[in-house]
Design an enzyme around this catalytic site. Structure first.
Site, short mmCIF file in Angstrom:
data_model
loop_
_atom_site.label_atom_id
_atom_site.label_comp_id
_atom_site.label_asym_id
_atom_site.label_seq_id
_atom_site.Cartn_x
_atom_site.Cartn_y
_atom_site.Cartn_z
CG ASN A 1 9.54 99.48 24.21
OD1 ASN A 1 8.69 100.35 24.41
ND2 ASN A 1 10.79 99.59 24.62
CB CYS B 1 10.33 104.04 27.81
SG CYS B 1 11.00 103.38 26.28
CG HIS C 1 8.39 100.83 29.48
ND1 HIS C 1 7.64 101.15 28.38
CD2 HIS C 1 9.67 100.67 29.03
CE1 HIS C 1 8.42 101.19 27.31
NE2 HIS C 1 9.66 100.90 27.68
#
Ligand code: UT7
Length: 332
Positions: free
Chosen positions: A285, A116, A255
């Protein structure tokens, strides 16, 4: 003469059409829209349904659109870096495939695997090349997370979605661009979030398939605790280092893993919610794509000189923050 810095001068994204809603997920595993909204904050996520299309396809779409949008010829690009944990195949790299399909004949290419945090790590690497003399670099953040998501595991399948993004980096001598970064990795966190099989340690076998080891494994609570504290620490640290008050910061670009993580980080930074880019409810995500996906959606609202802190946490563990001053006013 002022120092050359790297500026993002264009951004584009590609999203697959298919919307996997919480209601549909509830027909696949024992979950509910209410639980997912309360615990994660995701309403739907985009899924690349076509089995013949993966990360390179999505990345190529994003890159071609970026070239068009910025009036850039493909031959002008000198370097392409793709941040992804879902490459089409282990080799050749997804960057190779994208460069070939998008006609970037003069670019050398490589992939960056930092989960990520991948987009931030790749952005900073690209910025260093620009500071060293490169003129045009593309950074792609792209993941087909549906390829490594176990749709029989309710603890992970609501989280992820598919998307690709691409940004153009160019040099500037103005007081804008990528200003600074603070990055960390801690391999002791690796065991909490990883893909068990498919690498050289546990190559694909009947056993790895039977044990469903080709899908994301996550100990959610452990990751959650680290994500909140590390992302908040590093975001506050970079603000303090540059003397940026919560009022002065234009946006936090976090994020998008969990709404509760984003809210906790924003609270620690002393930010009101209008200063936080959030689109997790629509896309979930998308790993390396979340941060640029926010920048792309907010592009019309951003103004030259706006102060942004980009902040991520993910598998590895990897985490960090990048401070940028936005470089342009977008005319759509
Ligand atoms: O981007 C990379 C970094 N990743 C992250 O930042 C993710 C971090 N972790 C998280 O976001 C959260 O930990 C999750 C969203 C993954 C899980 O939320 P949680 O609040 O930590 O839930 P939990 O794992 O503590 O589970 C609570 C309960 C459990 O039931 P019991 O044992 O209390 O009876 C789970 O079985 O919720 C249950 N549960 C679900 N229930 C309905 C877990 N998933 C679901 C679900 N639907 N989808």
């Amino acid at each position: 003469m002022s120092k050359i810095k790297a500026a993002i001068t264009g951004i584009n994204a590609f999203l697959p059409d298919y919307r996997l809603t919480n209601d549909e997920l509830s027909t696949m595993v024992d979950t509910s829209d209410e639980w997912i909204m309360q615990r994660i904050g995701i309403k739907e996520r985009r899924i690349m349904k076509d089995p013949d299309k993966a990360t390179a396809y999505m990345g190529t779409k994003a890159v071609k659109g970026l070239l068009e949008k910025t009036n850039t010829r493909p031959e002008e690009i000198e370097l392409l870096i793709t941040a992804t944990i879902t490459p089409d195949m282990i080799f050749p790299t997804t960057s190779n495939l994208i460069a070939y399909k998008a006609g970037l004949k003069n670019a050398w290419t490589y992939d960056m695997l930092a989960a990520c945090s991948g987009f931030l790590f790749a952005l900073q690497t690209g910025a260093a090349f620009i500071e060293g003399g490169y003129k045009k670099i593309i950074i792609v953040g792209a993941d087909k997370m549906s390829a490594i998501t176990d749709y029989s595991d309710r603890t992970t399948c609501p989280l992820f979605g598919d998307a690709a993004t691409a940004v153009l980096l160019e040099p500037t001598s103005e007081d804008v661009g990528v200003m600074d970064h603070i990055f960390h990795t801690d391999g002791s966190g690796g065991k909490h979030l990883y893909l068990k099989a498919g690498g050289s340690l546990h190559p694909a076998s009947h056993e790895t398939v039977e044990k469903r080891e080709h899908f994301v494994y996550q100990e959610g609570q452990a990751v959650f605790k680290f994500a909140v504290s590390r992302m908040a620490d590093v975001s506050v640290e970079i603000m303090k280092k540059h003397g940026i008050s919560p009022d002065e910061l234009t946006y936090l670009v976090p994020h998008q893993a969990n709404m509760r993580i984003i809210e906790a980080v924003a609270r620690r930074m002393g930010l009101i919610k209008e200063k936080v880019m959030i689109n997790i409810q629509k896309y979930g995500n998308t790993t390396a794509a979340t941060i640029p996906l926010c920048l792309w959606e907010w592009e019309d609202k951003l103004r030259k000189g706006d102060k942004l802190v980009l902040s991520a946490f993910g598998g590895g563990f990897t985490w960090g923050a990048v401070y940028i001053k936005w470089a342009y006013d977008h005319v759509s």
